[in-house]
Scaffold this motif. Sequence first.
Motif, PDB file in Angstrom:
ATOM      1  N   ASN A  41      17.372 -18.224 -27.820  1.00  0.00           N
ATOM      2  CA  ASN A  41      17.071 -19.088 -28.633  1.00  0.00           C
ATOM      3  C   ASN A  41      15.720 -19.839 -28.319  1.00  0.00           C
ATOM      4  OD1 ASN A  41      19.140 -18.855 -30.922  1.00  0.00           O
ATOM      5  ND2 ASN A  41      20.714 -19.974 -29.375  1.00  0.00           N
ATOM      6  N   THR A  42      15.851 -20.144 -26.970  1.00  0.00           N
ATOM      7  CA  THR A  42      14.796 -21.058 -26.757  1.00  0.00           C
ATOM      8  C   THR A  42      13.463 -20.281 -26.652  1.00  0.00           C
ATOM      9  OG1 THR A  42      15.423 -20.539 -24.262  1.00  0.00           O
ATOM     10  CG2 THR A  42      15.918 -22.602 -25.251  1.00  0.00           C
ATOM     11  N   ILE A  43      13.543 -18.935 -26.225  1.00  0.00           N
ATOM     12  CA  ILE A  43      12.316 -18.199 -26.370  1.00  0.00           C
ATOM     13  C   ILE A  43      11.856 -18.012 -27.798  1.00  0.00           C
ATOM     14  CG2 ILE A  43      11.400 -15.842 -26.357  1.00  0.00           C
ATOM     15  CD1 ILE A  43      13.094 -15.394 -23.644  1.00  0.00           C
ATOM     16  N   PHE A  44      12.528 -18.086 -28.892  1.00  0.00           N
ATOM     17  CA  PHE A  44      12.244 -17.865 -30.309  1.00  0.00           C
ATOM     18  C   PHE A  44      11.642 -19.089 -30.614  1.00  0.00           C
ATOM     19  CE2 PHE A  44      13.095 -18.349 -34.707  1.00  0.00           C
ATOM     20  CZ  PHE A  44      12.397 -17.014 -35.338  1.00  0.00           C
ATOM     21  N   PHE A  45      12.458 -20.337 -30.515  1.00  0.00           N
ATOM     22  CA  PHE A  45      11.996 -21.539 -31.032  1.00  0.00           C
ATOM     23  C   PHE A  45      10.777 -22.234 -30.173  1.00  0.00           C
ATOM     24  CE2 PHE A  45      16.323 -21.151 -32.834  1.00  0.00           C
ATOM     25  CZ  PHE A  45      15.881 -21.330 -34.266  1.00  0.00           C
ATOM     26  N   TYR A 165      16.811 -23.239 -21.131  1.00  0.00           N
ATOM     27  CA  TYR A 165      15.505 -23.660 -20.986  1.00  0.00           C
ATOM     28  C   TYR A 165      14.863 -22.885 -19.957  1.00  0.00           C
ATOM     29  CZ  TYR A 165      15.400 -28.313 -23.229  1.00  0.00           C
ATOM     30  OH  TYR A 165      15.140 -29.134 -24.128  1.00  0.00           O
ATOM     31  N   LEU A 166      15.414 -22.033 -19.031  1.00  0.00           N
ATOM     32  CA  LEU A 166      15.005 -20.690 -18.407  1.00  0.00           C
ATOM     33  C   LEU A 166      13.778 -20.021 -19.025  1.00  0.00           C
ATOM     34  CD1 LEU A 166      17.580 -20.067 -15.764  1.00  0.00           C
ATOM     35  CD2 LEU A 166      15.909 -21.733 -15.445  1.00  0.00           C
ATOM     36  N   GLY A 167      14.537 -19.682 -20.159  1.00  0.00           N
ATOM     37  CA  GLY A 167      13.557 -18.918 -21.214  1.00  0.00           C
ATOM     38  C   GLY A 167      12.362 -19.542 -21.594  1.00  0.00           C
ATOM     39  N   ALA A 168      12.599 -21.065 -21.921  1.00  0.00           N
ATOM     40  CA  ALA A 168      11.448 -21.546 -22.313  1.00  0.00           C
ATOM     41  C   ALA A 168      10.399 -21.863 -21.272  1.00  0.00           C
ATOM     42  CB  ALA A 168      11.866 -23.061 -22.892  1.00  0.00           C
ATOM     43  N   VAL A 169      10.849 -21.980 -20.082  1.00  0.00           N
ATOM     44  CA  VAL A 169       9.849 -22.024 -19.033  1.00  0.00           C
ATOM     45  C   VAL A 169       9.081 -20.595 -18.807  1.00  0.00           C
ATOM     46  CG1 VAL A 169       9.507 -21.810 -16.305  1.00  0.00           C
ATOM     47  CG2 VAL A 169      11.159 -23.664 -17.572  1.00  0.00           C
ATOM     48  N   LEU A 170       9.668 -19.242 -18.825  1.00  0.00           N
ATOM     49  CA  LEU A 170       9.211 -18.038 -18.783  1.00  0.00           C
ATOM     50  C   LEU A 170       8.235 -18.044 -19.978  1.00  0.00           C
ATOM     51  CD1 LEU A 170       9.066 -15.375 -17.608  1.00  0.00           C
ATOM     52  CD2 LEU A 170      10.930 -14.686 -19.301  1.00  0.00           C
ATOM     53  N   ILE A 171       8.564 -18.364 -21.147  1.00  0.00           N
ATOM     54  CA  ILE A 171       7.610 -18.233 -22.507  1.00  0.00           C
ATOM     55  C   ILE A 171       6.390 -18.998 -22.447  1.00  0.00           C
ATOM     56  CG2 ILE A 171       8.666 -19.713 -24.300  1.00  0.00           C
ATOM     57  CD1 ILE A 171       7.545 -15.945 -24.676  1.00  0.00           C
ATOM     58  N   VAL A 172       6.631 -20.426 -21.927  1.00  0.00           N
ATOM     59  CA  VAL A 172       5.481 -21.375 -21.828  1.00  0.00           C
ATOM     60  C   VAL A 172       4.437 -20.752 -20.770  1.00  0.00           C
ATOM     61  CG1 VAL A 172       4.738 -23.494 -21.337  1.00  0.00           C
ATOM     62  CG2 VAL A 172       6.753 -23.207 -22.826  1.00  0.00           C
ATOM     63  N   VAL A 173       5.068 -20.146 -19.710  1.00  0.00           N
ATOM     64  CA  VAL A 173       4.131 -19.866 -18.540  1.00  0.00           C
ATOM     65  C   VAL A 173       3.178 -18.748 -19.098  1.00  0.00           C
ATOM     66  CG1 VAL A 173       4.150 -18.756 -16.365  1.00  0.00           C
ATOM     67  CG2 VAL A 173       5.433 -20.677 -16.644  1.00  0.00           C
ATOM     68  N   ILE A 174       4.008 -17.677 -20.036  1.00  0.00           N
ATOM     69  CA  ILE A 174       3.245 -16.612 -20.714  1.00  0.00           C
ATOM     70  C   ILE A 174       2.307 -16.900 -21.363  1.00  0.00           C
ATOM     71  CG2 ILE A 174       3.586 -14.439 -21.950  1.00  0.00           C
ATOM     72  CD1 ILE A 174       6.168 -13.975 -20.669  1.00  0.00           C
ATOM     73  N   ALA A 175       2.538 -18.191 -22.307  1.00  0.00           N
ATOM     74  CA  ALA A 175       1.612 -18.547 -23.368  1.00  0.00           C
ATOM     75  C   ALA A 175       0.355 -19.172 -22.656  1.00  0.00           C
ATOM     76  CB  ALA A 175       2.335 -19.482 -24.120  1.00  0.00           C
TER      77      ALA A 175
END
Length: 429
Positions: A41-45, A165-175
Amino acid sequence: MNNNSALMFCGYEYIVIYMIQVNKWKNIRQIAAWASYDITNTIFFIGVVGIFFPLWVTNDIGGNDATVGFTMSAAMIVSLVLAPFFGTLTDHYLSKVWYLGAFTFIAILAVPLVGEVPFIMALVLYSLSIVCIYLAGIAYNALLNNISTPQNIGSIAGIGVGVGYLGAVLIVVIAAEVAVDSGNIFGFRVSAILMFLASLPALLVLRPKEQHLDRIGLKAIINKTLRDLFIVFVEIKKYKYVSRFMISRFFYTWSLNTAQSFAILFGTETVGYSARHVEYLLLLGILVGIPSAFIWGKLIDLIGAKRSISIAMLFWSICLLLVAIAPSTDVLGNWFWILMGVFCGALIPGIWVTDRPLMLQITPPEKSGQFFGLHGMVGRIAYITGTFVWGLVVVTLGIGQQGAIINLAICTLIAFIIMQSVTVNKNSG
């Protein structure tokens, strides 16, 4: 992901395991598997909806806030129509895990194609992915009832948001580290891969014991859904606390979802930061949000979901007002935005963590699927309204993004006031 990020990721994984063990919960595998889906969910949103799509539209295609907002509104209208029917369907036919997997995989297939096809088709695929993730969320939210008890529902919901939120950390770092240079289309592809991996534990492990109502045909499901919706809206006084909660949810979902969808554009266009700078501020908020989600979960178990969400909403509205004023004053400079990253990161999980437990506390267990369909419908109406009004205020009326942020603060205050009239009891009446 760099070494520090990897160590942080593993560290929070151990925190989750410790929380589960220290509470001596027996269904450890089910809780961990359920919580892992929140990463999807967090990676998507955060990634697709919050970063890559807005930047792709405004930077690569030449669109504006209205393009982003009106596309989101259109997708929400479709999910609004479908959500109640699928809520009823999950109560009568097949496992909730089946619906979770089917809609998630459709979204995963659609996301990487955005940017690879003509613009109109890209908007259709993006909208399809949003609709599917929201329909999957109906089943996901209802599954919380299968893996929790009234005593630990807050803590488990907190674990779900914290792990997400771990997914959010991962995708923001990638971004910030990769997609800024490789492009937003690359971000769509990476997001799809990570969503697939994060959804596997829930789909492979969760096997809830579900007591379905009698299986009925498609025509009967449609008729029953329409009848149930009619009954819910006509006899809403029987569920007065549910109705008040739904009204409050409309306004705080309007505020939260809209803010998260346009944060990257506000940071780059109004504040004047680069996309990478804004992404690191988002990362700061996310890092604060992970432990905050666990803390909010324990707070729910201690003081109740209503008090917890009220505290979070009050301070969130204050933060929004400060954010709206700051670009015109610039009193603290960069330090202000760092502080806002910390405060917002601590407050946003407080609202999301309490949302599902509070809904379950005022909902009859046998109607969880149906009521979560209504719960989702309210969220979609709020998202339709919020994204449409943002585009209207910023582009059509020309008031600007600061005026749109003030509008979100007012919505949150309205939600706070209405929430004070909700009384929580086990019988939902």
